[in-house]
Design a protein around this motif. Structure first.
Motif, PDB file in Angstrom:
ATOM      1  N   ILE A   2       0.865  -1.189   0.000  1.00  0.00           N
ATOM      2  CA  ILE A   2       0.000   0.000   0.000  1.00  0.00           C
ATOM      3  C   ILE A   2       0.896   1.232   0.000  1.00  0.00           C
ATOM      4  CG2 ILE A   2      -1.655   1.364   1.329  1.00  0.00           C
ATOM      5  CD1 ILE A   2      -2.917  -1.219   2.278  1.00  0.00           C
ATOM      6  N   LYS A   3       0.707   2.085  -0.993  1.00  0.00           N
ATOM      7  CA  LYS A   3       1.536   3.276  -1.135  1.00  0.00           C
ATOM      8  C   LYS A   3       0.687   4.528  -0.899  1.00  0.00           C
ATOM      9  CE  LYS A   3       4.606   5.706  -4.345  1.00  0.00           C
ATOM     10  NZ  LYS A   3       5.117   5.775  -5.741  1.00  0.00           N
ATOM     11  N   VAL A   4       1.098   5.347   0.081  1.00  0.00           N
ATOM     12  CA  VAL A   4       0.425   6.628   0.311  1.00  0.00           C
ATOM     13  C   VAL A   4       0.929   7.615  -0.744  1.00  0.00           C
ATOM     14  CG1 VAL A   4       0.024   8.526   1.913  1.00  0.00           C
ATOM     15  CG2 VAL A   4       0.156   6.178   2.780  1.00  0.00           C
ATOM     16  N   VAL A   5       0.040   7.976  -1.676  1.00  0.00           N
ATOM     17  CA  VAL A   5       0.453   8.797  -2.817  1.00  0.00           C
ATOM     18  C   VAL A   5       0.107  10.273  -2.657  1.00  0.00           C
ATOM     19  CG1 VAL A   5       0.390   6.874  -4.451  1.00  0.00           C
ATOM     20  CG2 VAL A   5      -1.691   8.229  -4.053  1.00  0.00           C
ATOM     21  N   GLY A   6      -0.705  10.591  -1.647  1.00  0.00           N
ATOM     22  CA  GLY A   6      -1.071  11.991  -1.450  1.00  0.00           C
ATOM     23  C   GLY A   6      -1.645  12.244  -0.067  1.00  0.00           C
ATOM     24  N   GLU A   7      -1.350  13.420   0.487  1.00  0.00           N
ATOM     25  CA  GLU A   7      -1.867  13.828   1.796  1.00  0.00           C
ATOM     26  C   GLU A   7      -2.164  15.317   1.753  1.00  0.00           C
ATOM     27  OE1 GLU A   7       0.249  12.098   5.331  1.00  0.00           O
ATOM     28  OE2 GLU A   7       1.766  11.571   3.830  1.00  0.00           O
ATOM     29  N   LEU A   8      -3.335  15.699   2.277  1.00  0.00           N
ATOM     30  CA  LEU A   8      -3.702  17.108   2.389  1.00  0.00           C
ATOM     31  C   LEU A   8      -4.310  17.356   3.767  1.00  0.00           C
ATOM     32  CD1 LEU A   8      -5.260  17.830  -1.143  1.00  0.00           C
ATOM     33  CD2 LEU A   8      -3.039  18.624  -0.286  1.00  0.00           C
ATOM     34  N   TRP A   9      -4.206  18.617   4.234  1.00  0.00           N
ATOM     35  CA  TRP A   9      -4.674  18.973   5.584  1.00  0.00           C
ATOM     36  C   TRP A   9      -5.886  19.897   5.507  1.00  0.00           C
ATOM     37  CZ3 TRP A   9      -0.012  17.178   4.579  1.00  0.00           C
ATOM     38  CH2 TRP A   9       0.648  16.409   5.549  1.00  0.00           C
ATOM     39  N   SER A  10      -6.876  19.636   6.334  1.00  0.00           N
ATOM     40  CA  SER A  10      -8.040  20.520   6.431  1.00  0.00           C
ATOM     41  C   SER A  10      -7.750  21.612   7.462  1.00  0.00           C
ATOM     42  CB  SER A  10      -9.277  19.727   6.857  1.00  0.00           C
ATOM     43  OG  SER A  10      -9.128  19.237   8.187  1.00  0.00           O
ATOM     44  N   ASP A  11      -8.556  22.671   7.432  1.00  0.00           N
ATOM     45  CA  ASP A  11      -8.417  23.739   8.425  1.00  0.00           C
ATOM     46  C   ASP A  11      -9.303  23.498   9.643  1.00  0.00           C
ATOM     47  OD1 ASP A  11      -6.537  25.292   7.024  1.00  0.00           O
ATOM     48  OD2 ASP A  11      -8.126  26.191   5.805  1.00  0.00           O
ATOM     49  N   GLN A  12     -10.507  22.927   9.407  1.00  0.00           N
ATOM     50  CA  GLN A  12     -11.471  22.810  10.494  1.00  0.00           C
ATOM     51  C   GLN A  12     -12.174  21.449  10.560  1.00  0.00           C
ATOM     52  OE1 GLN A  12     -11.905  24.965  12.853  1.00  0.00           O
ATOM     53  NE2 GLN A  12     -10.706  26.656  12.026  1.00  0.00           N
ATOM     54  N   TRP A  13     -11.679  20.442   9.851  1.00  0.00           N
ATOM     55  CA  TRP A  13     -12.254  19.099   9.884  1.00  0.00           C
ATOM     56  C   TRP A  13     -13.650  19.032   9.259  1.00  0.00           C
ATOM     57  CZ3 TRP A  13      -9.196  15.441  12.842  1.00  0.00           C
ATOM     58  CH2 TRP A  13      -8.220  16.011  13.668  1.00  0.00           C
TER      59      TRP A  13
END
Length: 312
Positions: free
Chosen positions: A183-194
């Motif tokens: 399993i390869k994690v190909v992308g990650e992004l962060w939210s401001d307020q969930w």
């Protein structure tokens, strides 16, 4: 000159006075301040309702303030709570930025602090009540990895960067994925307020960049529901497994309907009651453990009905 007998008599006379001093220093909690990060989030709203209901049972008043996700607002709100002669502060930081300020403000006024869900790095409260997010996220990511056959491309939609749950859920999921080298994690992004709309937008961006994704971990149920919407719009030619975290009321119903695949149901009602009990004990002068971590329950279609009927 004092004799041995007179010293003993003097010491004996002091003991009852010490006992009276200890009794005088013990207080009953009559008014609590509850500083909540954002009542738009079902998770925080459930804790609020639990705190208020349980405190009412015990004859304790609660003054609740909602920072609506803004740290600066929360700093001002806690300063105001301190002027209202609260006996203890139950505090859910609105973010990592300036999270220490309300704790320091309350402590400077001699008010004990119960941190819930998020700790203030560098200036923690007198006790910290939260879900064991590391272990629970590990279970969620292990489950979703197995469902995907132990292989594929994965993306992660993080919560608010630097907050305790975001850091711990990232750590737990990372630990689980060590057992799945395919399993390869190909992308990650962060939210401001969930928020759910953030989950939708961030998932859209990730799916456009990585159309072969077959696993999505949204670090909150709202993010997972937003991701599910994005997957539906994208209409990929393969199954996309979606994991959340929290056990929000609306999300549990969506889970039952197959909108997404797994979550970790937190003990929101229990955490609210435990927070009140902790505040009462602190006001009375008791020492409490630095951390009081609660278990969350891995929740799928197979066991979700019990939590829809009665949330823990």
């Amino acid at each position: 000159m004092l004799t041995k007998r007179s010293l003993l008599l003097a010491a004996a006379a002091i003991v009852p006075l010490l006992g009276l001093s200890d009794a005088a220093s013990a207080k009953d909690a009559k008014k609590l301040g509850l500083a909540v990060a954002n009542l738009q989030a079902d998770f925080f709203n459930q804790i609020k309702q639990s705190v208020e209901a349980y405190a009412k049972e015990k004859g304790i008043a609660v003054i609740t303030v909602d920072a609506k996700g803004d740290s600066a607002t929360q700093v001002s709100q806690v300063q105001d709570l301190v002027t209202q002669n609260i006996d203890a502060l139950i505090y859910i930081p609105a973010g990592a930025t300036a999270a220490t300020v309300p704790t320091k403000t309350a402590k400077a006024a001699g008010i004990p602090v119960v941190n819930v869900d998020r700790n203030a790095d560098g200036a923690p409260g007198d006790t910290f009540i939260a879900t064991d997010s590391v272990n629970s996220a590990k279970g969620v990511c292990d489950y979703i990895a197995k469902q995907a056959g132990g292989k594929g491309e994965m993306v992660i939609i993080h919560g608010q960067k630097g907050t305790t749950p975001e850091v711990d859920r990232s750590k737990g999921c990372g630990e689980a994925l060590k057992a799945y080298p395919d399993i390869k994690v190909v992308g990650e992004l962060w939210s401001d307020q969930w928020h759910q709309d953030e989950g939708f937008k961030l998932a859209q961006d990730l799916l456009q960049a990585h159309p072969n994704v077959s696993i999505i971990f949204g670090q909150a149920d709202a993010l997972a529901l937003g991701a599910a919407q994005a997957v539906k719009v994208a209409n990929p030619d393969h199954k996309v497994w979606i994991a959340g975290f929290d056990g929000d009321v609306a999300a549990l119903k969506a889970l039952k309907d197959g909108v997404f695949d797994v979550t970790a149901t937190q003990q929101t009602q229990g955490m609210g009651r435990l927070s009140v009990d902790a505040a009462i004990k602190l006001v009375a002068g008791e020492k409490l453990p630095a951390d009081q971590l609660q278990d969350a329950t891995l929740t799928t279609k197979d066991n979700v009905a019990q939590f829809i009927e009665k949330h823990p």
